[in-house]
Enzyme design. Structure first.
Site, PDB file in Angstrom:
ATOM      1  CG  PHE A 187     -19.457  40.608  17.377  1.00 32.77           C
ATOM      2  CD1 PHE A 187     -18.531  40.312  18.368  1.00 32.77           C
ATOM      3  CD2 PHE A 187     -20.736  40.128  17.524  1.00 32.77           C
ATOM      4  CE1 PHE A 187     -18.876  39.552  19.469  1.00 32.77           C
ATOM      5  CE2 PHE A 187     -21.103  39.362  18.625  1.00 32.77           C
ATOM      6  CZ  PHE A 187     -20.170  39.077  19.604  1.00 32.77           C
ATOM      7  CG  HIS A 188     -20.523  46.541  14.852  1.00 35.12           C
ATOM      8  ND1 HIS A 188     -21.541  47.282  15.413  1.00 35.12           N
ATOM      9  CD2 HIS A 188     -21.099  45.380  14.436  1.00 35.12           C
ATOM     10  CE1 HIS A 188     -22.674  46.602  15.351  1.00 35.12           C
ATOM     11  NE2 HIS A 188     -22.431  45.438  14.766  1.00 35.12           N
ATOM     12  N   PRO A 189     -15.628  45.895  14.118  1.00 30.16           N
ATOM     13  CG  PRO A 189     -14.067  44.207  13.645  1.00 30.16           C
ATOM     14  CD  PRO A 189     -15.470  44.434  14.159  1.00 30.16           C
ATOM     15  CG  ASP A 195     -15.741  46.790  17.997  1.00 33.75           C
ATOM     16  OD1 ASP A 195     -16.807  46.810  17.342  1.00 33.75           O
ATOM     17  OD2 ASP A 195     -15.380  45.807  18.662  1.00 33.75           O
ATOM     18  CG  HIS A 196     -20.507  50.290  17.479  1.00 35.34           C
ATOM     19  ND1 HIS A 196     -21.129  49.932  16.294  1.00 35.34           N
ATOM     20  CD2 HIS A 196     -20.292  51.627  17.397  1.00 35.34           C
ATOM     21  CE1 HIS A 196     -21.282  51.010  15.542  1.00 35.34           C
ATOM     22  NE2 HIS A 196     -20.784  52.046  16.185  1.00 35.34           N
TER      23      HIS A 196
END
Length: 542
Positions: A477-479, A302-303
């Site tokens: 919110f980038h899993p 994730d980021h």
């Protein structure tokens, strides 16, 4: 889950059953149902997207954490974040995360996809996926080698203007960061305004783009508020799904295959509740092992966003514009009349892709610059003018995991992102805070007297800055990556997205990414849906 449940009622037989009506699943449903001879079932656990905060862009600030729209997951305590637990939003609504995301259209870098291909994933290089991006895109500019203009997913320029963001862009150029003509042509290094998935100031989610044109087709059935409990298997073949609708259980059969598009958190949980995954995890939650796949739920990437905040003077931001009742009324009136102004804005407007240090041969950090500040999404805006200057590491080396916490399909999964667990990530985090400080200290911004509020001025050594990064870091919110494609023992799917060792089951969402892309993840999720639809269509003809 009680495995002694009575037999579910028969919901019928379809050629393809798709689980999850988000960015990928909606595309697949559209493309497959274009063939009238193919019966398609699309199952979504969330409700319809008939909610104002979905469609008004600034509603993003209020959709996050709203139990009507967001699953409301939380991470476990993260050591790299000084033991903090984070909210971990996931869309609980038709359109999935495309209904609550930041609306930024960003593909990443060509080298991301070429890297996937170099890992042995044929068909996933930049030259392979670029036509898929173009197919779904309705770009605001002219059609060219990089962009399409006839697709369903609208990509538009933002409908607002903040002079202070122009000033930050000039400061970036003062640092030597070039103006970016196009973030989506394969090399996103530069500064510019993010293109957004909107239609004239209104969010354009996956439901509007892909399901609305298809939903009247008699061969497409779309269900909402239906929670998939498990996959049905006969030997090594997946034959359908069991889902709950209200208080009743149903079984839907798939002649050709089932496609999991429930996202990087949802898809691994469904696999594990079906007995597919690590033996130890399944034993712990009391689900019998049906098929061993040790990579399920692993490789979570994730980021991590470092939300630095600077107070300013001499320029307006949303903080002071929305500070009074009259200000709020003016903003609402502007949007009602023209669908423009602050209510039309994506949560982040100005983007900067650059390098945190000379050791990197391409952009490795991304800025999201916002003309506002607040303690957390859903919290009130601060009262005085300020900018949020967020920076994230585009290619983290830290790896986490997500697993079903219990056998109850309604229970939230256990999510451990393991942010800042590698020395390389801690170095990039420290360098990112330094980089933001240099940006805000550029002579061009001196007249606005930027003052660092978060994390606050202090020592600039690596250890201190890494600790401060742990205090202010949050998910963007980038899993991805929890059912990654590949050929080794930890891979979950092959390059055609088929689950290793099983028949009749594919996964098509961001969980299949071997490594995270260097940008936001909605556009890649749409592309993955396009690729999956092509693969399923080809298999059906074989």
């Amino acid at each position: 889950m009680n495995h002694a449940n009575p037999r579910p009622a028969d919901f019928g037989t379809f050629d393809v059953v798709i689980v999850g009506a988000g960015s990928s699943g909606s595309v697949i449903a559209n493309r497959l149902s274009a063939d009238p001879a193919r019966r398609v079932l699309l199952i979504e656990a969330g409700k319809s997207d008939n909610h104002p905060w979905v469609h008004i862009p600034v509603g993003y600030l209020f959709a996050i954490g709203n139990p009507r729209l967001d699953w409301g997951f939380k991470t476990e305590a993260v050591p790299g974040l000084n033991g903090r637990s984070l909210l971990y939003p996931r869309g609980k609504v038709l359109g999935g995360c495309s209904s609550i995301n930041g609306m930024i259209y960003m593909r990443g870098q060509a080298q991301d996809y070429d890297g996937w291909r170099e890992l042995g994933n044929d068909g996933w290089g930049w030259s392979d996926v670029l036509p898929l991006f173009r197919r779904s895109e309705r770009h605001f500019g002219a059609a060219d080698e990089a962009h399409g203009t006839t697709g369903e997913l609208r990509v538009e320029q933002q409908r607002l203007h903040w002079p202070i963001l122009d000033e930050v862009a000039r400061a970036a150029e003062e640092m030597g960061i070039p103006a970016a003509a196009d973030f989506n042509a394969g090399d996103n290094e530069g500064v510019g305004y993010f293109p957004v998935n909107q239609k004239r100031g209104i969010r354009w989610n996956a439901r509007k783009a892909f399901l609305d044109p298809a939903r009247r087709r008699p061969n497409l059935t779309i269900l909402t508020e239906c929670h998939v409990r498990r996959l049905q298997m006969e030997g090594r073949r997946v034959t359908g799904v069991v889902f709950a609708r209200g208080g009743d259980l149903f079984e839907a059969h798939a002649r050709q295959e089932v496609v999991l598009s429930a996202g990087a958190i949802g898809s691994p949980q469904i696999l594990e509740l079906s007995g597919i995954g690590q033996a130890g995890v399944l034993e712990r939650i009391g689900v019998p092992l049906a098929h061993a796949l040790p990579g399920v739920g692993e490789n979570l990437q994730d980021h991590l966003q470092l939300r630095t905040i600077y107070s300013i003077t001499g320029a307006r931001t949303l903080n002071d514009r929305a500070a009074t009742l009259w200000g709020k009324a003016g903003i609402a009136l502007q949007y009602a009349l023209t669908q423009s102004g602050p209510m039309s804005m994506a949560p982040s407007q100005l983007g900067i892709f650059t390098r945190s240090g000379p050791a990197h041969n391409r952009a490795n950090i991304e800025y999201h610059v916002q003309p506002l500040s607040l303690d957390a999404f859903g919290q009130p805006l601060h009262r005085t003018p300020a900018l949020t200057v967020s920076v994230c590491n585009l290619r983290p080396t830290s790896r986490g995991a997500t697993h079903a916490a219990t056998a109850d399909p309604q229970a939230a999964p256990a999510i451990q992102p393991n942010y800042l667990s590698t020395e390389a990530d801690r170095v990039v985090a420290a360098d990112s805070i330094r980089h933001a400080r240099r940006l805000m200290a550029q002579p061009h911004l001196a007249r606005y007297r930027p003052t660092e509020i978060k994390p606050g001025p202090g020592p600039g050594d690596d250890e201190t800055l890494a600790r401060l990064a742990g205090e202010i870091g949050t998910t963007i919110f980038h899993p991805v990556g929890t059912a990654r494609m590949g050929h080794d023992a930890q891979a979950v799917v092959d390059p055609e997205l088929r689950v290793h060792g099983l028949q009749g089951l594919r996964i098509a969402d961001c969980s299949v990414m071997p490594t995270i892309v260097s940008g936001n993840t909605h556009a890649p999720a749409v592309m993955i849906g396009e690729r999956a639809a092509d693969l399923i269509t080809a298999a059906g003809k074989g």
